[in-house]
Every structure is written in structure tokens, then in C-alpha cells.
Enzyme design. Structure first.
Site, PDB file in Angstrom:
ATOM      1  CD  GLU A 500      -7.287   2.849   6.408  1.00  0.00           C
ATOM      2  OE1 GLU A 500      -8.325   3.026   5.745  1.00  0.00           O
ATOM      3  OE2 GLU A 500      -7.298   2.580   7.612  1.00  0.00           O
ATOM      4  N   GLY A 501      -3.958   3.942   1.303  1.00  0.00           N
ATOM      5  CA  GLY A 501      -4.070   4.240  -0.120  1.00  0.00           C
ATOM      6  C   GLY A 501      -4.006   5.733  -0.335  1.00  0.00           C
TER       7      GLY A 501
END
Length: 830
Positions: A500-501
């Protein structure tokens, strides 16, 4: 004359400090000139000259049509030249979600009412029952050892139970057959599962976060919702979402997977659709998914859609058995063993009806993903990492209380207490962030910057918590086996750091990159209006920006010269914590000023200065963490027992913010800006000490004893029971330890007098010692039995698993099952 001049400076400073409107400036200047004339401080001629000089300036600044024509129009033209260019994907990312309390912190003058009036997160009776019954039972069905060493997945029984009880459809509204849970309930379930088994937490959280269900709820057509949402809620469909490409990881907007608009045959008819080719990897649940969400770059070379030839990123929903869809072999993410793998396809025809939202949403995929991620990022990883931290703190706190070395619990050693304090302090802070982020979502907010802060800082602090826990329990944590409660969490922490990043990108690009534009009260308006050529709103934003800048200079100088001593705390704030409210306001002002000077001196190159933006983002993040801690203390009714946690977490956040500020000044690309910030903002330095040893000892002490403070800290964890898993022996011994301690205290005189020896450190001898004490009339049979049970559990807790020389895991598990058989038989009979 001197008083008159000083009065002018004082009034001007006050007006600047409060960012007064130009009308107030005009009144103030007029009153000043008239006072000088009326009091005969200046002659009528001098007063007239002053009025003649000042009046045109005030007229220019206050008469807006004139101001726009003479000042704002050329300023807008110049701003267009220096304004950094944003691509469509960058613009979608920046505009995703909204701003909330983060904007108050960024603006330099936080309105505490906005934070403190936010309702405390809570569960409905239905949600609480689900957490206490269904979630507890799913925890009983899974554990990290069996999922990683036996099944390499959840067991079939656990999968069936999760589907049957609606775990995969928690966010699906009841109208579609889902549970319709709040964001906080979703977070609580993921947290609890994570205190038991990460594979269970991931398998549940993915369908409920960034995935087809979320996208369908917000953007799907009615037909798509009616078809898929009930099936997703029942677990009849297992979704995954394929975004990451081998050549577009962190730069996901640059995916090379393409879909060409064309006509093809579908259900016996020629229809409009896409011919898509893709290569995706790291796709969670892909190996078991029945329906694939897919992001690709749409191309329309023949103009069949009647619009742009490159509409942009588009999202489709494809059944797994659709012709041409290929689900590859599994990845193996650091023993997390949740289902994860690649998927690919070559020239797969996908009809237009499979586009999420239909034809109207072609090209809108990146905006859809960014808006959903703005919410989902605030739940999934923060919840799972807080859960792992609660597992570590709860079990390690119990372990150090019952584990003795040098004839005392190892938790009594100051070196161990340092680590314990970090563990408990970080847990208190990260849980506060998790709760506040979920509360914001339940109030209808989608704070993208807050979600990035929560993801980055909760996962980084969880890494510290797990590392400290491993350091404290030593060899117990190193040797793998069903009795090791921490090793799998230690292995799996990098997964949360990466997904998620990746955290490096989240810190240097997302938190401040979005924050500088979205949270600033004027920058985004300036960019939008300049780009659109809208002079009237540009003029208002430009002069608002100027007033904002000078206001923060005045505030920073005032706070710097006084050390922030006269900053007010919000009405009704806890008296013990007022200094933290004052420190937050001061640092908020410094952040606002530093941001404006950095944008002015570095300009469009700022987004490439990752070290600089990272430090600015760190200050914003630590302020959010600090205020989350203060809000949690208020929400929980100001329990005095929790004050050591609050002080440690608040002081740690301030120390980190102070370190970021000092590093910012030392490394700022513009030495002039750094010098100005130093002289104006912190002329006498910034006093932000780390928590001291006394505070650390108090925090460490709270997690080693039963009490309300410890209970609140680890609330929401799986209830460890030896009849379910022998790993619970640590908690069983911890539960008995206070009574054993009471017996030992009572026998102190007998030990001193030599009637009986000191209790042995070797737990295998403790039962014999208790029998001897009973034979001498020092304890009764119940106390002897108590000590014997404690000794058995504590000895089991400190042991480590062993295996045959050929590492026959099955044999080791068979021994474990044999050990559990009597307990299971007894429980079944009962």
C-alpha cells in the site's frame, strides 16, 4: 512621538498576528494618523502627508476591482510560469479524499474544537457481539504456526467459517446481504485477528479494503452491485485487485498494461470492449480469487468511444474463468503465507459491461483507486499492525513478569524497562492513531493525508515494538515452533512496510506531497484558479496567502521569544496535558511557516527533494500522533492510571518533531530560509526532550501487572486459553502470578529465619518447594496446588520447541496434538 510610533508597530503586529482583514488595517491606520494629529504629536501638514501616502496604498489593497487589475492579474501570469506542472494522475492523487484535522495542524493555528468534538469511536451491540463471538472463534481456529508450517494458508475449516459468518463482506451494506459494519468495527475485527494470526487478518481485510467491493459500492452500476455484492458478502466470490506491474511499482500510475478499445464477440453478439494484455504481481488473494479486479491503461486509437484516444487508467471486474485470464503460481511473502501471487493475460477480450461503473467510468480508474485508498489505507495496515503490537506487548509484558534471572523478574532490570517502555508507549500512540482515523471515516471523512500518516507511522512503530520484543525474550523468540508467539510477526513486519505504498515513498512523497497542497488553506486554490484563469478567486487566495504568511511569521516570532509560554490550551483540556496542547500549536505554526518558505525558495523542485519533504512530513505526522494521544485520553474518560502512557507517547512525539525541525534547519537547501526560520521561529532553540527513565519505568511497570491500564492497552486482543493452544501458557502463568507472589511475600519471614529456603529459580523444582512448604505448615494444600500449576505453566512458557534432526515438522505437530488430546477430549465431553 516614540510612544506613537511604538503604538503603530504594536497595533500592526497584533493585526498581523490575527491575520486581520484589510478593512481593519485601514481603520487602524486612519485611527493612528488621527491620534497623532489630535494629540499634536505631528503637525497637520505631516498628518496630511501621511494620509496622502498611505491612502492610495490602502485603497489599492482594499478596493478589490482595482487590486485585481493592478496587482493580481500580473501575479497570476507570473504564478502560471513558476507553478509546477501536474499530470492528470498526479492531480487525481492530490485531490483524492479530503482534508480534516490534518489541515488544522498544517495551517499553523489548530482549532481544537474540531478535534475534541469528534465523537469517540464506538461499536453497536451487533458489532460488539460479532467481535466477542464470531471473531473470537475464528481466532480459535487459526494460529501463525499452523498457517505457515502446515497449511501454508488458512485451514479449510477457517476459510469455510470466515465465508459463512460474513467476514469477507463486513463493509457490504445489509441491503446486499453484508454485515454493514462501521469503519471502526472493521478495524477492531482486523486488529483482533492480527493478535492471533496474520494470514487470517490479511485474508479478511483485503476483500474489505481496496478491492472490488469498495469500488463497486462507490462507482459500480446497479446491475454490478446487485450481482456481485451479495455474492461477495456470502463468500461465494473471493475478490482480488490487480494493480502492481513489474515495471510500475511505486509509480503505479505508469502501468504498462494496456487495453485497446475494439469490438468483439461476447455471448454470441458483437459488442464494444477492450483487448487487454497485462502482467501483474504481488496480488493478494489472487491464487484463490474467483473474480479479478484489474487496472489497465485504456487506448482508443480508432475513436470508438468518441472521446480522447488515450482515456487513461480504467478498472474492470473479470471472472477468474473468463477466457484468457491466467492466475500464476504463488508468491511466498516472508512466511506470512496469505494467498498472494501474479496474474497475466494476453489479448483478452473484456466487454464494456465489465468496466466498473460502466462506459462512463472509462479513464476514471486512477481517481477511483486513489479515493478508495484514501480510506482503506487508514484501516487495513494500521489495524493489523496495532494488533501485532498488542500481541507483542501483552505476551512480552507477561513473559518478563514470570521469567526470573538473578532471583528477580527480568522486567525489573532497567535495560529491559527501556525496551518495554518503547513497546507500550508506541502501542498507546499507534492505537490512538488507529482509533482516530477510524472515527474520522465513520464521520464521513476521507482524509488521504491522515491515512498515509497512519499507514507509515503505525507500521514503522510496530517494527520497533516487535524488534524490542524479540530483544527482550531472546532465544525464546529466535527458535521457531508452535510455542513461539513472536517470530512470525517479526518475519512479517516488512510486508506491512512494503505494501500500500512502500514506506520510503509514503514518507517522502505522499504525506507532505499531498499535505502541502491539500492541507494548505490557499495553495490548491491558487493552482486551480491560475490554471483556469479565474482572476477573482485567485485574487482572494493570493492576498489570503500573503496575510497567512505574515501571520505565521508574527506568531512564530512571538512564540519563539516567549518559548510558547502564553499559548492558550483548549477550554476544559486536562490540566496535566496543557503543555502538550501549547507545544502542538507552536510546532504547527513553525510547520506552516517552514512550508511556505520552502515552497517559495525551492519552488517546483520541492517534490524532488525527498529528504526535505520527509522532514516536513515528519513534523506534521508527529503532531497528528501527539494530538491522537491527547484525544484518546479524553475519549477514555481521562483515566489517571494511563497518564504514564500518555506522557511517554506525547514526549516521544514531541522529541521526534523537534529532531525533524533541527534536521530541517541543518539541511535546508536554502541557507537563507534556514537562518530566517532559526532566528524567527526558534531563536533560543526548541526544547523537546525524550521521555526520561522515571517515565519509562512507570510505563514498563504497568504492563507487567494486572490492572485497568494494561487491560485498556491490550483491549481487543484474542483471549489466550490453553485449551485452545498451549501458546497461552504464558498468559495462564501470568494470571496466577499475583497469587503466587502473595504467598512468597507471606513466607519472607520464614525464609529469613531459615525455616525454608528461598523459592528456586528453576521452575521444575518449584512444585517440590511448595510441597515442602506445605509439609512444614507454611502453606495449605490449595496454595501448594496454585504454585504447582503456576510452575507447570511458567516452565512451559519459557521452553522452546525442538524437532527431529531431519526437521520432521509433522512429527513435531503430532507431539503437539498428543499433548492437546486430553484437554480437547475433556472440553468436548463438557
Amino acid at each position: 512621538m516614540l510612544i506613537w510610533i511604538c503604538a503603530a508597530l504594536g497595533v500592526g503586529f497584533i493585526l498581523t498576528f490575527h491575520q486581520a482583514r484589510m478593512a481593519w488595517w485601514a481603520l487602524g491606520v486612519a485611527a493612528w494618523v488621527l491620534a497623532g494629529w489630535g494629540l499634536e504629536i505631528v503637525s497637520p501638514l505631516t498628518a496630511g502627508v501621511l494620509a496622502a501616502v498611505v491612502a492610495p496604498v490602502l485603497l489599492l489593497l482594499t478596493f478589490r476591482p482595482l487590486r485585481r487589475a493592478i496587482l493580481s492579474r500580473p501575479a497570476m501570469a507570473g504564478f502560471r510560469q513558476i507553478m509546477p506542472r501536474m499530470s492528470a494522475t498526479e492531480q487525481a492523487a492530490v485531490e483524492a479524499g479530503n482534508v480534516w484535522w490534518d489541515a488544522e495542524l498544517f495551517a499553523g493555528k489548530p482549532d481544537w474544537r474540531r478535534l475534541l468534538s469528534t465523537p469517540a469511536p464506538s461499536l453497536t451491540a451487533e458489532e460488539q457481539r460479532f467481535l466477542d463471538v464470531e471473531t473470537e472463534h475464528l481466532c480459535d481456529l487459526v494460529n501463525d504456526w499452523e498457517t505457515t508450517s502446515v497449511w501454508q494458508d488458512l485451514s479449510p475449516e477457517a476459510w469455510a467459517y470466515a465465508k459463512d459468518k460474513g467476514f469477507l463482506g463486513m463493509i457490504v451494506p445489509k441491503a446486499y446481504g453484508g454485515l454493514g459494519f462501521s469503519a471502526y468495527a472493521h478495524s477492531q475485527v482486523i486488529q483482533k485477528l492480527s493478535t492471533r494470526c496474520s494470514a487470517a487478518a490479511v485474508s479478511v481485510m483485503v476483500p474489505n479494503s481496496l478491492g472490488p467491493a469498495e469500488l463497486l459500492l462507490h462507482y459500480g452500476t446497479e446491475d454490478q452491485k446487485n450481482h456481485y455484492l451479495p455474492r461477495l458478502a456470502r463468500g461465494q466470490e473471493i475478490p482480488c485487485f490487480a494493480l502492481t506491474n513489474p515495471y510500475a511499482g511505486s509509480d503505479a500510475a505508469s502501468i504498462t498494461d494496456t487495453g485497446v478499445v475494439c469490438k468483439g464477440m461476447w455471448n454470441g453478439e458483437e459488442t464494444l470492449g477492450f483487448r487487454i494484455s497485462w502482467r501483474k504481481r504481488y496480488i493478494t488473494l489472487a491464487p484463490v480469487a474467483t473474480v479479478l479486479g484489474l487496472a489497465f491503461r485504456a487506448i482508443d486509437p480508432d475513436g470508438l468511444l468518441g472521446g480522447e484516444t488515450e482515456p487513461g487508467i480504467t478498472c474492470v471486474l473479470i471472472p477468474r474463468d473468463h477466457p484468457g485470464v491466467n492466475i500464476g503460481r504463488r508468491h511466498w511473502p516472508l512466511n506470512a503465507v496469505f494467498q498472494n501471487g501474479p496474474t497475466s493475460g494476453d489479448d483478452v477480450f473484456v466487454p464494456m459491461e465489465m468496466v466498473i461503473g460502466g462506459r462512463e467510468q472509462v479513464g476514471a480508474g486512477w481517481r477511483m483507486l486513489m479515493e478508495c485508498l484514501a480510506a482503506g489505507r487508514a484501516i487495513s495496515l494500521p489495524s493489523s499492525n496495532v494488533g501485532m503490537s498488542k500481541l507483542a506487548v501483552g505476551m512480552v509484558g507477561a513473559y518478563v513478569a514470570i521469567r526470573r534471572q538473578f532471583n528477580q523478574p527480568i522486567g525489573a532490570f532497567e535495560g529491559v524497562q527501556e525496551a518495554l517502555a518503547r513497546m507500550a508507549g508506541h502501542l498507546y500512540a499507534t492505537d490512538a492513531v488507529r482509533r482516530l482515523a477510524a472515527a474520522a471515516l465513520d464521520q464521513g471523512e476521507k482524509p488521504s493525508v491522515v491515512s498515509a500518516i497512519a499507514k507509515y507511522h503505525v507500521t514503522e512503530r510496530a517494527r520497533t515494538v516487535i524488534n524490542d520484543g524479540m530483544d527482550v525474550i531472546g532465544g525464546k523468540g529466535v527458535c521457531m515452533g508452535p510455542g513461539n508467539f513472536l517470530a512470525r510477526a517479526y518475519q512479517q513486519i516488512p510486508v506491512a512496510i512494503t505494501v500500500e505504498g512502500a514506506n520510503i515513498m509514503t514518507r517522502t512523497l505522499i504525506i507532505y506531497g499531498q499535505g502541502a497542497i491539500r492541507c494548505h488553506p490557499y495553495v490548491l486554490t491558487l493552482m486551480r484558479t491560475a490554471s483556469a484563469g479565474e482572476l477573482k478567486p485567485f485574487d482572494a487566495a493570493l492576498f489570503g496567502y500573503v496575510g497567512f504568511l505574515f501571520r505565521n511569521i508574527a506568531r512564530a516570532l512571538t512564540f519563539g521569544l516567549t518559548g510558547g509560554a502564553f499559548i492558550g490550551a483548549p477550554h476544559g483540556a486536562a490540566p496535566q496535558l496543557r503543555r502538550y496542547y501549547r507545544a502542538t500549536t507552536r510546532l504547527s505554526t513553525l510547520l506552516a511557516l517552514a512550508s511556505d518558505l520552502s515552497m517559495a525558495t525551492v519552488g517546483g523542485a520541492l517534490k524532488r527533494k525527498g529528504a526535505l519533504t520527509g522532514r516536513l512530513g515528519d513534523i506534521l505526522s508527529q503532531l497528528f500522533i501527539l494530538t491522537s494521544v491527547l484525544k484518546r485520553f479524553e475519549d477514555e474518560g481521562r483515566p489517571a492510571e494511563d497518564l504514564p502512557f500518555v506522557h511517554w507517547a506525547a514526549q516521544d512525539a514531541l522529541a521526534r518533531a523537534g529532531a525533524a525541525w533541527r534536521s530541517l534547519l541543518a539541511n535546508h537547501p536554502s541557507r537563507g530560509a534556514a537562518l530566517f526560520l532559526k532566528l524567527v521561529g526558534t531563536p533560543f532553540g526548541l526544547n523537546t526532550p525524550e521521555p526520561n527513565d522515571r517515565c519509562a519505568a512507570a510505563v514498563a511497570g504497568l504492563i507487567q501487572v494486572h490492572g485497568s491500564a494494561r487491560d485498556r492497552l491490550v483491549a481487543g486482543s484474542w483471549t489466550a486459553r490453553v485449551e485452545v493452544d498451549p501458546i497461552a501458557a504464558t498468559m495462564a502463568a501470568f494470571d496466577l502470578y499475583p497469587k503466587v507472589e502473595a504467598v512468597e511475600r507471606r513466607l519472607k519471614d520464614a525464609i529469613r529465619s531459615g525455616r525454608i529456603a528461598r523459592a528456586p529459580q528453576n521452575l521444575t523444582l518449584l512444585a517440590d518447594w511448595a510441597a515442602e512448604a506445605e509439609s512444614r505448615g507454611l502453606i495449605d494444600a490449595q496454595e501448594r496446588d496454585l504454585i504447582g500449576r503456576f510452575a507447570a505453566y511458567a516452565d512451559q512458557a519459557i521452553q522452546v520447541d525442538d524437532f527431529p534432526a531431519d526437521f520432521d515438522m509433522a512429527a513435531g505437530l503430532a507431539r503437539r496434538e498428543a499433548a492437546l488430546a486430553p484437554v480437547k477430549t475433556k472440553k468436548k465431553a463438557a
